[in-house]
Design an enzyme around this catalytic site. Structure first.
Site, PDB file in Angstrom:
ATOM      1  N   HIS A  51      58.552  35.456 -24.295  1.00 44.35           N
ATOM      2  CA  HIS A  51      57.753  34.347 -24.807  1.00 44.35           C
ATOM      3  C   HIS A  51      56.533  34.166 -23.900  1.00 44.35           C
ATOM      4  CE1 HIS A  51      61.424  32.549 -27.041  1.00 44.35           C
ATOM      5  NE2 HIS A  51      60.685  33.254 -27.858  1.00 44.35           N
TER       6      HIS A  51
ATOM      7  N   LYS B  28      55.864  35.807 -19.899  1.00 50.99           N
ATOM      8  CA  LYS B  28      55.277  37.151 -19.831  1.00 50.99           C
ATOM      9  C   LYS B  28      55.006  37.592 -18.392  1.00 50.99           C
ATOM     10  CE  LYS B  28      53.240  37.175 -24.468  1.00 50.99           C
ATOM     11  NZ  LYS B  28      54.476  37.548 -25.092  1.00 50.99           N
TER      12      LYS B  28
ATOM     13  N   THR C 212      57.291  43.903 -28.211  1.00 51.15           N
ATOM     14  CA  THR C 212      56.479  43.181 -29.176  1.00 51.15           C
ATOM     15  C   THR C 212      55.031  43.181 -28.673  1.00 51.15           C
ATOM     16  OG1 THR C 212      57.189  41.136 -28.100  1.00 51.15           O
ATOM     17  CG2 THR C 212      58.341  41.776 -30.119  1.00 51.15           C
ATOM     18  N   GLY C 213      54.101  42.937 -29.586  1.00 52.28           N
ATOM     19  CA  GLY C 213      52.658  43.060 -29.410  1.00 52.28           C
ATOM     20  C   GLY C 213      52.038  42.814 -28.056  1.00 52.28           C
ATOM     21  N   THR C 214      51.766  41.562 -27.739  1.00 51.37           N
ATOM     22  CA  THR C 214      51.061  41.220 -26.504  1.00 51.37           C
ATOM     23  C   THR C 214      51.865  41.613 -25.276  1.00 51.37           C
ATOM     24  OG1 THR C 214      50.075  39.353 -27.658  1.00 51.37           O
ATOM     25  CG2 THR C 214      49.899  39.347 -25.273  1.00 51.37           C
ATOM     26  N   THR C 215      53.160  41.403 -25.326  1.00 52.03           N
ATOM     27  CA  THR C 215      54.014  41.779 -24.197  1.00 52.03           C
ATOM     28  C   THR C 215      53.883  43.269 -23.922  1.00 52.03           C
ATOM     29  OG1 THR C 215      55.574  40.006 -24.721  1.00 52.03           O
ATOM     30  CG2 THR C 215      56.385  41.792 -23.326  1.00 52.03           C
TER      31      THR C 215
ATOM     32  N   SER D 119      53.432  41.313 -32.886  1.00 51.08           N
ATOM     33  CA  SER D 119      53.856  40.204 -32.031  1.00 51.08           C
ATOM     34  C   SER D 119      55.085  39.563 -32.658  1.00 51.08           C
ATOM     35  CB  SER D 119      52.730  39.190 -31.860  1.00 51.08           C
ATOM     36  OG  SER D 119      52.512  38.489 -33.061  1.00 51.08           O
ATOM     37  N   GLY D 120      55.852  38.848 -31.843  1.00 48.76           N
ATOM     38  CA  GLY D 120      57.084  38.227 -32.328  1.00 48.76           C
ATOM     39  C   GLY D 120      56.892  37.375 -33.570  1.00 48.76           C
TER      40      GLY D 120
ATOM     41  N   ASP E  98      59.896  40.733 -33.669  1.00 56.04           N
ATOM     42  CA  ASP E  98      61.333  40.527 -33.422  1.00 56.04           C
ATOM     43  C   ASP E  98      62.157  41.168 -34.529  1.00 56.04           C
ATOM     44  OD1 ASP E  98      60.626  38.960 -31.213  1.00 56.04           O
ATOM     45  OD2 ASP E  98      60.777  37.088 -32.331  1.00 56.04           O
TER      46      ASP E  98
ATOM     47  N   ASP F 182      61.759  31.407 -23.345  1.00 52.68           N
ATOM     48  CA  ASP F 182      61.328  30.139 -22.758  1.00 52.68           C
ATOM     49  C   ASP F 182      62.149  29.038 -23.406  1.00 52.68           C
ATOM     50  OD1 ASP F 182      60.137  27.865 -21.828  1.00 52.68           O
ATOM     51  OD2 ASP F 182      58.132  28.326 -22.609  1.00 52.68           O
TER      52      ASP F 182
ATOM     53  N   HIS G  71      58.763  30.703 -34.412  1.00 49.65           N
ATOM     54  CA  HIS G  71      59.566  31.754 -35.051  1.00 49.65           C
ATOM     55  C   HIS G  71      60.999  31.756 -34.517  1.00 49.65           C
ATOM     56  CE1 HIS G  71      58.131  33.525 -31.333  1.00 49.65           C
ATOM     57  NE2 HIS G  71      58.959  34.541 -31.474  1.00 49.65           N
TER      58      HIS G  71
ATOM     59  N   ASP H  48      63.714  33.799 -36.218  1.00 48.91           N
ATOM     60  CA  ASP H  48      63.678  35.232 -35.948  1.00 48.91           C
ATOM     61  C   ASP H  48      64.354  35.552 -34.613  1.00 48.91           C
ATOM     62  OD1 ASP H  48      62.192  35.527 -38.278  1.00 48.91           O
ATOM     63  OD2 ASP H  48      60.274  35.459 -37.216  1.00 48.91           O
TER      64      ASP H  48
ATOM     65  N   ARG I 152      71.654  37.234 -32.752  1.00 51.48           N
ATOM     66  CA  ARG I 152      72.839  37.427 -33.599  1.00 51.48           C
ATOM     67  C   ARG I 152      73.110  38.919 -33.820  1.00 51.48           C
ATOM     68  NH1 ARG I 152      72.962  38.507 -38.620  1.00 51.48           N
ATOM     69  NH2 ARG I 152      74.850  38.297 -39.831  1.00 51.48           N
TER      70      ARG I 152
END
Length: 134
Positions: free
Chosen positions: A8, A12, A34-37, A54-55, A60, A80, A87, A90, A96
């Site tokens: 989150h 990061k 995921t994208g930015t990460t 991105s998430g 995700d 976080d 989201h 997600d 899960r």
């Protein structure tokens, strides 16, 4: 092994610090993020990362699809817990799926360190068993 790295926004920096500290271990595996990460990991380390959306835009869920297809071996997801996430359904679905398919999941740095040290020692080699690993 295939390892997903997710964080989150407010986590990061922690994930980048973690990736730098464990770069020798992480470099031996296929990394997804995921994208930015993922972009930050690529920019701030020497690690190669396959990036998804991105998430909030489906990243995700893309990682969740890999779990459902038995193509993901570990998730490191620095969440976080103090900030509402738009989201969140997600995120819950991804967690899960980890439970449904028995995928090792770390949601904080302490657990992530234990998982990577276990990975280095061979404690997660059971993920290599099965038809898909042939």
């Amino acid at each position: 092994m295939n390892i997903a790295l997710i964080a989150h926004d407010r986590k990061k920096d922690d994930l980048i610090q973690f990736a730098l500290a464990y770069e020798p271990i992480l470099s031996e595996h296929a990394l997804y993020a995921t994208g930015t990460t993922g972009q930050r990991i690529v920019d701030e380390t020497d690690l190669s990362v396959t990036r998804f959306r991105s998430g909030p835009l489906g990243g995700d869920q893309q990682i969740g699809a890999m779990i459902a297809q038995d193509e993901m071996d570990m998730i490191i997801f620095f969440r976080d817990p103090l900030t509402a996430q738009p989201h969140e359904p997600d995120v819950t679905a991804l967690i899960r799926l980890c439970d449904v398919y028995g995928i090792p999941l770390a949601t904080n740095m302490g657990t992530a360190e234990v998982l990577l040290k276990g990975l280095k020692e061979g404690f997660i080699d059971w993920r290599l068993l099965g038809e898909r690993r042939g």
